[in-house]
Every structure is written in structure tokens, then in C-alpha cells.
Write an enzyme that holds these catalytic residues in place. Structure first.
Site, PDB file in Angstrom:
ATOM      1  N   GLY A   1       0.885  -1.081  -0.116  1.00  0.00           N
ATOM      2  CA  GLY A   1       0.148  -0.026   0.154  1.00  0.00           C
ATOM      3  C   GLY A   1       0.779   1.250   0.124  1.00  0.00           C
ATOM      4  O   GLY A   1       2.088   1.129   0.069  1.00  0.00           O
ATOM      5  N   CYS A   2       0.373   2.349  -0.317  1.00  0.00           N
ATOM      6  CA  CYS A   2       0.946   3.540  -0.458  1.00  0.00           C
ATOM      7  C   CYS A   2       1.358   3.977   1.071  1.00  0.00           C
ATOM      8  O   CYS A   2       2.787   4.299   1.234  1.00  0.00           O
ATOM      9  CB  CYS A   2       0.044   4.734  -1.246  1.00  0.00           C
ATOM     10  SG  CYS A   2      -1.464   4.972  -0.589  1.00  0.00           S
ATOM     11  N   TYR A   3       0.616   4.128   1.734  1.00  0.00           N
ATOM     12  CA  TYR A   3       1.074   4.365   3.193  1.00  0.00           C
ATOM     13  C   TYR A   3       2.189   3.550   3.844  1.00  0.00           C
ATOM     14  O   TYR A   3       3.158   4.103   4.275  1.00  0.00           O
ATOM     15  CB  TYR A   3      -0.186   4.632   4.134  1.00  0.00           C
ATOM     16  CG  TYR A   3      -0.943   5.623   4.126  1.00  0.00           C
ATOM     17  CD1 TYR A   3      -0.380   6.982   4.059  1.00  0.00           C
ATOM     18  CD2 TYR A   3      -2.465   5.488   3.894  1.00  0.00           C
ATOM     19  CE1 TYR A   3      -1.492   8.041   3.924  1.00  0.00           C
ATOM     20  CE2 TYR A   3      -3.195   6.794   3.585  1.00  0.00           C
ATOM     21  CZ  TYR A   3      -3.034   8.049   3.851  1.00  0.00           C
ATOM     22  OH  TYR A   3      -3.719   8.905   3.833  1.00  0.00           O
TER      23      TYR A   3
ATOM     24  N   ALA B   1       5.597   4.338   2.534  1.00  0.00           N
ATOM     25  CA  ALA B   1       6.348   5.527   2.854  1.00  0.00           C
ATOM     26  C   ALA B   1       6.801   5.185   4.317  1.00  0.00           C
ATOM     27  O   ALA B   1       7.731   5.798   4.673  1.00  0.00           O
ATOM     28  CB  ALA B   1       5.459   6.699   2.681  1.00  0.00           C
TER      29      ALA B   1
END
Lengths: 348, 348, 348, 348
Positions: free
Chosen positions: A152-154, A157
Site C-alpha cells: 500500500g502507499c502509506y 512510505a
């Protein structure tokens, strides 16, 4: 295998779909031969996405895993979670390698998945077979994988921000905070009132402060890095911008410890093509990675105290989704890791 | 005192200036009789701010504290820090009451001020005489004050978020985090490259992660609430929006404690006209206070764990600056606290 | 009639609804006693619009014209076109005065309406009885009206721009162009993909270039002003902003004519409280009217040639919808024209 | 000539500079060997533009035409108008080929230049020698040119919109209108108050309605196409977006003429790699060309009347500046016209 790779995209009418098409248009060793969408079937890809006029003549077709498998070396699955669960096993069983961009195969613990996603997992055997596609951790396994669960994106990061600290054990595994901010494209292309420009522009709000589905994925990745469970609070925010994700991560040094944090980060990512450790004192802006597969990191220690603050920016649609998926594909097929990912960010 | 109050604005060509003019245009008991600006002197106020056409016929005049004092019951000082330090004492000594919107009189400890602002304080005696203008804490003293130091935007949002927790002692005084996000108007109206639309739009970045000038003001206010020093990490971020400030604040409950946080917040602000405790589970958006003097708060306890998360939103130019200044003026002159602050927020 | 007026809003869950609620919250002589919404029935108004917390305790109720008529002196009808057509006659027949914000009663010629809106008008007798609610033209008739058809946002901005030229006959009635730009709130609050922040932000496009439904309303108003049919091309554009509408209007002077255009505009609107003719050479920005009922105009004659360019800005939700509706209500009930419309625009 | 071309950028610290660096980073046959900036000299290019970290290790050097000429096959001159006038002749005389992005050599008529730019041209002999760099008109001359004057952003979009109509003589040469809208990057990277996010965001205004410097360039190009002088009104607008330029152009058909406009446009640009004639009825959005060198056009004839409306979109920094400059370079050196310009637009 003969180049170019023949690539299919299942569920291509959303933002990860158009982003995959954009990135693969410039890929020297891959060609998209099929793009599916139940809703847009029969329409030309360029009718939905005029930006691609001149780059593709495909029309959206109905999703059919077996037919895709016949024609493709690899399929990117852009179906939403809950749907991917059914499609992905059919694809893999039909013999094609898959990078799945949904959440359905990211969590190894079935009970955790079912708790957070509120539904029974219909392919639980696959949870153990999927490889978690964070190349900065798992490159070796990704190379061999039949099924890669794209992060996932979160979680991308946040993990890239905290891995150096947790792997090296210089910070406590509890008291972690990830305060994350994402542009609206992270919520997808489906029409929802709260995502309208007139609603979401010139405003900012948190969401999921009581618990967000990306939390167990973050916990799983960080626990793996730390070698023990971690305790982290994760609060995402919706920011009035199209692309971009900024995670501000907080961790605690034990009393009396003063490690060389800058060096730690630089060494950890020295071999990572897509992680850029900024100079000391820097504050990366999301626009510095817009349209690119980079993650830029900066590490701070305010007032030389016990708190470590790591700033981490990615483009949520690239390193946070489609770009990382292409990076995984490159690893899976022995291509250069940066193929199709070579354009600089768009600034301003 | 005869109504309407005669009000002057020293340093009126910035955003706090135009916001004071907007709010006071609708104030039933105050009238702006002078607006100064060295740079814009001689120009009509409406030449800089066409939004005010029809509401004012003032022209900017040169700043002259003594001449202002002659004509005014109260002066808002919108001069930047370092300049206010010289002007404010002249105003007060000339007999006029002052609400100072700069940072020059907010910090009681001269050494702390000089450390963070990097200059000698030229009116150190005034530090003890100024009243810190957070009405939710200091209403009594504000009523009597000759000089009110209007709080900064970040300190307002962060203090209102954490006061109920620290005053009641339910959380630890260390390990606090305030991750704050502000629209670009918070950085003022002076032309700077990084604030251009083409730079700051569609992007987000942290700044001052190593230490920001609002930190000592936050620490001072929270220590006062807690009755002991606090340890807090404060990281501000620049968000691509005009107005709005969102502070996401993190605090720790001691092991085994499960207080009624919602009730605690509701009781603490039951008598505060401009603090709105949202229902449980809410996520206030900055646009819900756009143009208004409200602070909206929501308190969360993710997973019923030890971490408390408080979401706090204000309009940085209203409750974070000009609106709070008007609220202070109202208290100082015995007017209704909400005079001039009665319009609902602008949504969408 | 006893003040405050008892006011209802039929169809209050969209942007005109929340804007009416905002403006009427500050109205000294009117009180909203009912707000209907089929979709949101039972929900508190503040659950949809947290900005109104503290200003209203209403819940949305089911739309029922007769029940509204019993309780109200005036009903604002915010139902979409095609629905208003059925509700408005029931309201008026039940004895309540109505300001209708839909397009259903704006066009006097039934055939023209049916051509552009593609449906049979089910209340054609009412077309002749409705008064077109542009106060700068029709104040007298509005005062007496039972049913006021509130103008569209584009027609308001374009008519106010061109009326002085056409009424005075100084320009040709053909060759007119209105190139108009609107913020996204003009398209309403319903979830549509092309209005998502991720779609509409940082982009601009025209729409309806082949013919838009506001054209016949513009033509009707301008023909009335000119005393003869006019020929105008109207092209609207979607602009990445929330509020604001800018019409750039082009007209032709006959050869050899050099009228005092500035004087013409100033005289035409000398008695109009909400039309502000800017000084020569000005370029009004939409933000100069944000949140207010003003229309600001500037007239240019590039190179002292035959072309006249009129720049016209309004807030599409205020003078282009809810504000003009309140202005009409004020006229209908003999209140001061500016009641509830007295706050300055929000800038920045 | 040996590939890669050695390229210099004089005046590289603005938006055209960073955009040239971005595009040339992906150019297979050119390499940037020098970037100058008086203001930023000594700083690393990546210190100003972190997006380029990993793509360049250049530092800004002082501008010195002769030293640049020694090292380069071609120099892009990004100096502002009035400065380019002095630098460009020195570069060409020192033997290097130049693409000048300023306005200084675009206008062939010295008097016209001096009227609009308000200063004496110090290199008037060069006006006749410079080739106007619009490849869709001038490809042959560009190939041979020593000095190419790269068109302005507005003139590019407007000329590409109107050329098919004027070259073919199907429309009148008077009564033309170009209503153009540009994102804020078109105004450059210098800090100016009116371009701040807090000023320019969520607002739209016209500027230069009385006459803008791009008008004579537009007139010159259109007159060349028409074979006679044209009469056009040009009104630019500042739009709250970073990149993107939309020109809405209006022209008149003679009475009784009904040409095949769609066919006319398609034939005119059949051989133009970077001009995309959209299908009938289309409304191109600026985001459909974001980051790319495309111009997308759509032609409409509202109500089958005499008015023709052409919608034209470009990315002002690419086809409107740096991309067109690279396209010109490619032509000058016999490279493929699309080298360095092959990435699809960034959408969303």
C-alpha cells in the site's frame, strides 16, 4: 521468454490502471496487450484517458483471468480488495505471474486480514505464497515470485522511513507514530462526495484516526524489520493535492544514545535505486517526487533530544502503487530495476 | 468609553490586517479609524484589498504610535516581530490599550525569546506585563490588560487540543507530539519563492523539523497547564491551501488508565463560545471553520490503547490571529465575546 | 406578517442549501424553520454541514410542499430542474411565496425550455406568472411576485456585464461572445467522477461549447435589454477552484463610435447595492467577491478599437444563487435589500 | 557533430530552465554540460530543484556567452527579455547555435517590438536573421537556423488553433477573439505577491485586457498565415493551477459557408507529431497534456451558426516553452523530432 514482455492489466480503469499504462508506454521491454474493465468495457482506453492518445489503441475488455493468462507473461491486478481475492488465484493457476495491487494478499495472518477488512478470505492458502513486494526488503524473493503483493502507499512510505531505525535497533519498538498525509488520488477514481474538488480542496482533515486498514500492513512490515512486535499509532490525512504522500514518522531513542542517524540511513539505502536520503536538515516536498518512483527521506533529531523524526515522501501512484509494481515486474523478469521508471519528477 | 470603540491597526497591509478589517467591518461596537503601512502609505486600503470596496474609505498612513494613541481606544499591532518590540511600548505608554499580534511579548522568559528569535529583546520589562491572550485560559487577566500578546496560530490549535489532558493530569507530560499542518496564508503576504502557487500548490512538505519558533510558546502554555515542564515535539507542515490549520496531537495515558476523554473535553470547554468539541469519532476538516473564530476538536483513542490523539482545527487567520485578537478586544472592553465574530464558516 | 419571516428550504442538502443556511443564519429578519432532503432525511443538518454547528439544530425532513406552506412565509426551492417543476406550483397554490433556484421557471417560452432541457414542461401556465429574479432589472415586479425564478449563475454574470451596453444601444446586438469560467461548486454537490479533486484540480477545460442550457436564459435577458433578439456565443469552462465565476464578455461598437463606457456603467449601476463598477483599467478577481453577493465589473476597450471587453465576477453560490435568492426575498417582503448579505468577502 | 550534443542553458534557474533539464535528462542524443544563473551561481542545480537529484551534478555558473560557446553545440537562452537581446548575439557570433526562449527576437518589426516592450532594441539586425520557432509552420527554416526565436506560450496555443482557419481562408480575418487561460507557472519563478498561493489560489482574474505583449506576436503569426493583416482581441487570464494553458478562440465564417472544419483541422496537422486534433465534440482539458509537448485541439460550431470555436490546450512549460525548444533543437541537428519528448502526459 521473448521481449517485449506481454503484459495485461486487470482492472485498468482506475488511477493505478492509467498510471501503469503511462509508465509502461515508456518501458523498453514490456508491452501492454490487454486492459480490462467491467464498467468501461468496449470503450477505448483513450476515451477515458485522453492523455494516452497516441500511446495506446487498446479498448477495455471484460475481465477474464484465463484469457489474460493465455496472452500474457505478467498481469497487474488492479481490482479492488475483495475482488482480487477471487481473480488472482485464477490467474496464477492459469500460469501467469501476477503483481497484485490490492490489499488481499499483503497480510500474512488471515485473522488479522479478516479483522480489518471485515470479510472472510476466500484464498487463505495464498497468503503464505504471496511475496510482499517491497523491493528494498524483499528483492530476492520477488525475483522468484509467482505472486507479488504490491504494498500500500502509506505502508511503503512509513516502512522506508522506519526500517533503518528498527532493523538496527537504535530506537524503541514502542511509542512509534506515523502521521501521514496523502493527495486525493490515493482514494481512487470512484465518484464520492467527500472527494469532490468543491469538498476536498482548500481543506485538510484526518480520517481513520481510530484505526485504518493500512495499520496491520505497517505493523507486519515493521515487526519483521525489528524482529519483534512494534507499537505504532498511524493517522492518515486527506490533503488538497492530486498526488503525493508525506509520512512524518516519530521514534524514540533510548536515553543517552546518540547514533549517526544520517550515516545509518545512507548506508541502509546505498544500494537502493529508488530511495534518496536527502542531506542533513532537508525537508523533502512531495512535488520533488511527482510522477517518479522515488522515495526521498530526511532524518531529524530536534534539539538533539531523544525523538527522531523521519520525513518520507513518495508519489502515491508511483512508488505507492504502479511504479513499485513495475519495479517488481522488472525484478521478476530479470530486467533492469529502473526500466520504465527513468523519467525525472515533474516540477513545478 | 463611548461606543463605537475607535480602533487603529498598526501594520495593516498583511493578511492579519485585511482580516481585522473584514471582521471589524461587521462589528457592532467598533470602528477602524486608522490603518498604517509604511510600504503602502498613501494608497487606499481598497486598492490593496478590493474585497473591502464598499466597507472602508481609509488610506494607509505612516505608522506613528503616538498619533494612533491619540485617536484610538485600542490598537491592534500587526507589525512583524522585532518591529512590534519597539512600537508596542510606545503605544501603551501613550495611553492606548494594545493587542499585539507579533511574537514579541508572548514569551515570558527573555532568554528563551532571545534564543529562538536570535535578537536582544529591547523591551524586556514588558514581558512580565503582557497578558497572554488565550481567552480559554486567561479571560480574567485579559479583561484588565493594557497589553495583550495574541497567541500564534500553531500554539492556539495545539494548546486548545492538549489543555484538557494536561490540566487534568490524565496524560504524561512527556512524549507529546504535535504534528501540525497549515495553509499558506500562515506564512504571510510577503513575496517569497517557496510560497508561489507554482511552488507550493499540489505539494506538501514539513519545515522547521529541527526546531520552530512556535515551540517555546507551546511549551510555555502547556507547562502552565500541567503545572510542570512538558516535553513535546512539534513539526509544522506547509499545505496547499489558503487558510486552515490542523494540529494532530499525540499524548500518552499511563498504563491501565481509561478516562472518559469525551466528557473531559466537553466539560473543559462547556463555557467556551469558540471551542466546539465534536462528537466521538469525528474528524474535523479545516473548511468547517473557514472564515470563523471556531476551534473544533475531536479526541480519539485508537484501539483503546494508551495513545490519545486529538484533532484540532482552526482558521489560522481568525482564531489563529485576527479573530482571537477581536475576541480579546471584546473582553478588554466588556463587549460581548462574540461581537464581530458571528458569521458562520464559509463552506464549501 | 410578523418578523422574523418563517422560511423553508426545499432541497437543502446541496450547495445552494448550505449557502442559504449560512446567509440566513446572519439575517436579522428571517429564520429557517424547515429544511428538506429526501436523501438525508432524519439526519441533522450539521451532520452534513459541520460548519453550521452552533447555528442550527434542524434535521432534514422529507419534502412536503403543503406542510412547508403551512409553516412558512417563504420557501426557497433548491430542488433540481425537472423536480422543481412539480413542487413549486404546489407550494404557490398552498399559499406560500417561493423563490425557485432551479431553471424550471426562468424561460418564458415553453418551446425553448423544452428544446434545451429535453423534457415536457408540466407547469407551462406558470412560465408567464413567474418573475425573473434579477433585481438589477426587475426589482419592481419582484416585490409583488408570488413566484420568483432565481437566475442562473452564468446568466447573472453575463447579463450584468452586458446590460449597460445593450440597453443603451451602444453596441451591436450580434457578434457577442461570453467566455465564462466557473469554480466546481457550480456543478453541485452530487458525486461525479469529472468533479473529483484528482480529476478537476490543476486543470481547466471548456464544456458545452456546442451549446449550454444557460444560453437561452442569457439570450432572453439580453434580448429584453436590447429590445430585439441578440446573437451571442457562450462557452463555459470548469476552473480548479471552489467558488467564483468570471465572465469575459466581448461586444462590438459600431465604426466611429467612442462612448464614455466607464460613465455608462457607473450610471447604470449607481443605485444597485450589489454591483460594483471598478475603476478604469481594473481586472476584478473572483476572490474579491468570495462569499459575498457582489458582482464586480470592469470595462475595457483594447487599443481604443471597436471591441469592448467587460470583465464580470460573482461568487456563483451567492450572487449566482443563494445570495440573489435572499436579495429577492428581501425585496418581496419589504426588508432592506442587503439584510443577511452584509459580510465582506473572504480574502485571502 | 558527435553525439551526444553538448548543450548549455543560459539562465537556467527559472521554470524553463528546470523544464529543459528535465526533458534533456531523458534525451537520447543530448547532454547538458552547463547551466548558468547569476543569482544561484555556485549552488548545485539540485539544491534549487531537488526533483533532479540523481539526474545532474551540475552547479550553476556565471553566464558567459563566449565560454558557453566554446563548450556547446547549442545553447538555450532562458534569460529574460531585455537581457537575451545582449547575450544571444554574442553566443551566435561565438559560433554556437541558439534557441532563445525570450521575446527579444520573435517580432520582426523593430518598431512594433519597441512599442510593446518599451525599450530600444539593441540588436535590431538580428530580428531579420532569427527564425520563428513554430515547427508546425517553419520546420524547414528551423533546420537551417543559427538562431531560433522560440514562440511564447499564448502565441503557440492561439496560432495552432487558428492557423487551419486562416491559411485556408475559411474565416474572416477580423472579429477574431482569443480568450486564454494560463496556469501560474507561466508567470515565472520570481517571487511576486500576486502569484503567491494565498493570493492566486481559488481565484481567477483577467490581466492585460487593455493590451498584452503577446498580442503583436500573435498578430504577426496569424497575418503570415492569412496573407493579410488580422484583427484579433486577446485577453489572458491567470488560473489557479501550476501548468496548463487553454486558449478558447473565436472566428467568423462568412454567411452561407459550411466547411468541413473537422477534416480541415485533421488534414492540416496530419503530419504534425505534436498536434492532436480531437474527435468532434471533444473538450480537451489541460491536464491531458500535462508534462508533454502536445497541443490538443477541438473545433466546434455552436448551433451550426457562423461562429467557429477552437479549443486549444498545451502545457505552457513544454509546448509553450521548453518542449518546443527541444523540438526546435531536434530539427536543427537532424535528430528525430520527438527525441526527449516521448513521455506521456501525467494524469491524474
Amino acid at each position: 521468454m521473448t521481449l517485449p514482455l506481454q503484459v495485461g492489466i486487470l482492472g485498468a480503469s482506475g488511477y493505478t490502471g492509467v498510471e501503469l499504462l503511462r509508465l509502461l508506454a515508456g518501458h523498453p521491454g514490456a508491452e501492454v496487450v490487454a486492459a480490462t474493465s467491467r464498467r468501461a468495457r468496449g470503450q477505448g482506453v483513450v476515451d477515458l484517458f485522453p492523455s494516452l492518445r497516441g500511446w495506446t489503441s487498446l479498448a477495455f475488455e471484460d475481465p477474464d483471468p484465463e484469457r489474460l493468462a493465455e496472452r500474457c507473461d505478467l498481469v497487474f491486478c488492479g481490482a479492488p480488495h475483495g475482488v482480487a481475492m477471487d481473480q488472482v488465484p485464477r490467474l496464477v493457476e492459469a500460469g501467469v505471474r501476477v503483481v497484485d495491487l490490492s490489499a488481499d494478499f499483503r497480510i500474512r495472518d488471515r485473522a488479522v486480514f479478516e479483522h480489518w477488512y471485515g470479510e472472510t478470505h476466500r484464498g487463505p492458502d495464498w497468503l503464505g505464497r504471496a511475496v510482499y513486494g517491497l523491493p528494498e526488503v524483499n528483492a530476492g524473493a520477488i525475483r522468484e515470485a509467482r505472486l507479488v503483493a504490491n504494498p500500500g502507499c502509506y505502508p511503503t512510505a512509513v516502512q522506508l522511513a522506519l526500517l533503518p531505525l528498527l532493523e538496527s535497533g537504535v530506537v524503541a519498538t514502542d511509542g512509534l507514530v506515523a502521521d501521514a498525509k496523502s493527495g486525493a488520488s490515493g482514494a481512487g477514481r470512484e465518484a464520492k462526495t467527500h472527494l469532490l474538488l468543491a469538498e476536498a480542496s482548500d481543506s485538510l482533515s484526518a480520517y481513520g484516526a481510530g484505526g485504518h486498514r493500512h495499520l496491520p500492513e505497517i505493523e507486519q512490515g515493521l515487526a519483521h524489520a525489528a524482529g519483534e512486535p512494534v507499537d505504532i499509532t498511524f493517522v492518515p490525512h486527506l490533503v488538497p493535492m492530486i498526488r503525493g504522500l508525506h509520512a512524518t514518522c516519530y521514534a524514540w531513542l533510548p536515553e543517552g544514545v546518540a547514533p549517526d542517524l544520517q550515516g545509518l540511513f545512507e548506508r541502509r539505502y546505498a544500494a537502493s535505486a529508488f530511495v534518496d536520503v536527502m542531506p542533513e536538515g532537508a525537508h523533502p516536498a512531495t512535488r520533488s517526487v511527482r510522477g517518479s518512483n522515488f522515495c526521498r527521506l530526511a532524518v531529524h533529531r530536534p534539539g538533539e533530544g531523544r525523538q527522531v523524526v523521519v520525513l518520507s515522501v513518495i508519489d502515491n501512484l508511483v512508488k505507492g502503487a504502479a511504479g513499485q509494481a513495475v519495479q517488481n515486474m522488472n525484478l521478476m523478469f530479470g530486467l533492469a530495476e529502473g526500466d520504465g521508471l527513468a523519467s525525472p519528477p515533474l516540477l513545478p
